[in-house]
Design a protein around this motif. Structure first.
Motif, mmCIF file in Angstrom:
data_model
loop_
_atom_site.group_PDB
_atom_site.id
_atom_site.type_symbol
_atom_site.label_atom_id
_atom_site.label_comp_id
_atom_site.label_asym_id
_atom_site.label_seq_id
_atom_site.Cartn_x
_atom_site.Cartn_y
_atom_site.Cartn_z
ATOM 1 N N ALA A 189 -1.988 9.058 -5.313
ATOM 2 C CA ALA A 189 -2.936 8.015 -4.895
ATOM 3 C C ALA A 189 -4.306 8.127 -5.564
ATOM 4 N N TYR A 190 -4.692 9.359 -5.952
ATOM 5 C CA TYR A 190 -6.045 9.544 -6.523
ATOM 6 C C TYR A 190 -6.028 9.723 -8.036
ATOM 7 N N GLY B 236 0.870 -1.192 0.000
ATOM 8 C CA GLY B 236 0.000 0.000 0.000
ATOM 9 C C GLY B 236 0.897 1.228 0.000
ATOM 10 N N SER B 237 0.435 2.329 -0.588
ATOM 11 C CA SER B 237 1.346 3.472 -0.707
ATOM 12 C C SER B 237 1.645 4.107 0.647
ATOM 13 N N LYS B 238 0.745 3.969 1.618
ATOM 14 C CA LYS B 238 0.997 4.539 2.952
ATOM 15 C C LYS B 238 2.298 3.993 3.542
ATOM 16 N N TYR C 276 -2.105 15.205 3.811
ATOM 17 C CA TYR C 276 -2.239 13.837 4.337
ATOM 18 C C TYR C 276 -1.225 13.676 5.487
ATOM 19 N N TYR D 151 -13.148 13.411 -2.237
ATOM 20 C CA TYR D 151 -13.531 14.345 -1.180
ATOM 21 C C TYR D 151 -14.170 15.618 -1.680
ATOM 22 N N TYR E 260 2.851 12.205 5.790
ATOM 23 C CA TYR E 260 4.108 12.845 5.360
ATOM 24 C C TYR E 260 4.887 13.346 6.582
ATOM 25 N N ILE F 13 5.147 5.726 1.761
ATOM 26 C CA ILE F 13 5.205 7.145 2.134
ATOM 27 C C ILE F 13 5.775 7.284 3.548
ATOM 28 N N SER G 25 -5.285 1.064 -4.438
ATOM 29 C CA SER G 25 -6.352 1.189 -3.442
ATOM 30 C C SER G 25 -7.584 1.909 -3.954
ATOM 31 N N LYS G 26 -7.385 3.131 -4.439
ATOM 32 C CA LYS G 26 -8.539 3.965 -4.773
ATOM 33 C C LYS G 26 -9.016 3.685 -6.188
ATOM 34 N N ASN H 207 1.012 16.349 -3.591
ATOM 35 C CA ASN H 207 -0.081 15.372 -3.700
ATOM 36 C C ASN H 207 -1.232 15.963 -4.506
ATOM 37 N N ARG I 55 -3.768 -4.049 0.104
ATOM 38 C CA ARG I 55 -2.455 -3.461 0.383
ATOM 39 C C ARG I 55 -1.424 -3.712 -0.721
ATOM 40 N N ASN J 130 -5.591 15.294 -1.339
ATOM 41 C CA ASN J 130 -6.365 15.024 -0.139
ATOM 42 C C ASN J 130 -5.860 16.017 0.904
#
Ligand SMILES: Cc1ncc(COP(=O)(O)O)c(C=O)c1O
Length: 392
Positions: A206-207, A100-102, A126, A323, A129, A105, A237-238, A172, A246, A176
């Motif tokens: 990510a988006y 997963g990118s989290k 986000y 969002y 970071y 990051i 993910s998105k 980003n 993940r 977000n």
């Protein structure tokens, strides 16, 4: 027991206060509707799940994966970048898989940041970071984003002394929490600025696929020479409703990609191979499912915008991201107080903008990842609240 300073220094989890409010309302028997978290409600498409099921039967996939990812997965990422962005990547040197990118990051600052080094972080942003920098003993310096700039940072306003100490800047777009988008001209300026100040750009994409009204999100790597200074994070993910599986990727500058692989090889053992197989199916497959998901989000977006405007919030329909970012009605200044007022009066949860940084104060964020019926019930309550009627 004395926990490490880095743990003591962790800010409360973004949604901790919201979780408390939800628990309080539920204890009173309220059916809480949360526009809080951006986790797609729609399932992973069936054809992608089928490839996971098949891959699960394969004994080779029961063993440790390699940190960098299967060669076939990295080749699929390269094909995706070529098709989607017109960017040619060397799948051996310029791509690494992520849990997963989290994960990527959060770990990436370990590659660049020594104690005392500066990392530039856009505010609002986000939260991960900043946390990655904190874990390295680095110093996060916030670059404010403003509505009048389309939520793009004024890089030329970063003081020379700060730019000199900075090792890394996070960008980003689609963004977000603001839903803002950036065009290639912005990324060209950012790459020029980064070269001039010898700062690495980490771009979080990510988006990239959650876009509306014909908007197509660029990769920073579309800028000529970007890979001299940039690394980009993305995930399945998105785009494919795969938050639970993940899998993501970091791509770009070969030195940075290799350093991240080396760091990660000491922390995780890669993405389960069966999950990489499903990611290959997703990346190589048609974009029909993405278009369907986006059509659903657009429908929700337009309804949410309509009701928020009736509430007196100022809001533009976002062209991307999950969002809606809305400015509080005149006279309301505290996003936390406003969110609390909404949850108490309507059982509807929104995220206070200040949770994403001081520059987010005065705004709230609503996620579009609830089932249509829940969106409608939430909006019915908000509309009742707007009319001064009982919502619950
Ligand atoms: C801006 C941004 N980047 C990265 C992520 C992480 O996503 P994942 O770890 O599922 O790839 C998120 C998740 O919400 C996000 O909002």
């Amino acid at each position: 027991m004395q926990l490490a300073k880095r743990v003591e220094a962790l800010p409360p989890y973004l949604f901790a206060r919201i979780s408390e409010l939800i628990a309080e309302q539920r204890a009173r028997g309220v059916d809480v509707i949360s526009f809080g978290i951006g986790d797609p409600d729609l399932p992973t498409p069936g054809y992608i799940l089928d490839s996971l099921k098949q891959a699960a039967d394969e004994p080779a996939n029961h063993r440790y994966p390699e940190t960098e990812g299967l060669p076939e997965f990295r080749a699929a990422v390269a094909r995706w970048y070529a098709r989607r962005h017109g960017v040619a990547l060397d799948s051996v040197r310029e791509i690494v898989s992520l849990v997963g990118s989290k994960e990527g990051i959060g770990h990436f600052p370990l590659v660049l940041v020594d104690p005392g080094d500066v990392v530039l972080i856009t505010d609002p942003g986000y939260p991960v970071y900043e946390i990655g920098t904190l874990f390295c003993g680095g110093e996060s310096v916030k670059v404010p984003l403003r509505e009048e700039d389309g939520w793009l940072p004024r890089l030329d306003d970063v003081p020379a002394e700060v730019a000199r100490r900075a090792k890394l800047i996070w960008l980003n777009y689609p963004n977000n929490p603001t839903g803002a988008v950036a065009d290639l001209a912005f990324f060209e300026r950012a790459v020029r600025w980064a070269r001039a100040h010898d700062v690495v750009i980490a771009h979080d994409l990510a988006y990239s696929e959650v876009t509306y009204d014909g908007y197509v999100a660029p990769s920073i790597l579309e800028v000529e020479g970007a890979r001299d200074v940039a690394i980009e994070f993305n995930s399945l993910s998105k785009a494919f409703n795969m938050t639970g599986w993940r899998v993501g990727m970091a791509v770009g500058n070969a030195t940075l990609v290799d350093a991240l692989r080396r760091v990660k090889s000491n922390l995780d053992s890669g993405v389960p191979q069966a999950v990489q197989q499903m990611a290959i199916t997703a990346l190589d497959g048609s974009t029909e499912a993405i278009a369907e998901h986006n059509a659903t989000y657009v429908r929700r977006r337009d309804r949410v915008v309509e009701v928020l405007r009736a509430l007196g919030l100022r809001v533009e329909p976002p062209r991307a991201s999950l969002y809606v970012w809305a400015r509080l009605p005149e006279g309301q200044r505290s996003s936390a107080a406003y969110a609390q007022q909404l949850v108490e009066a309507t059982g509807v949860v929104v995220t206070p903008g200040v949770s994403y940084g001081e520059a987010g104060e005065g705004y709230i964020r609503l996620s579009l990842t609830l089932a249509d019926a829940r969106v409608e019930e939430g909006l019915r309550r908000l509309a009742a609240f707007a009319r001064g009627e009982r919502a619950l």
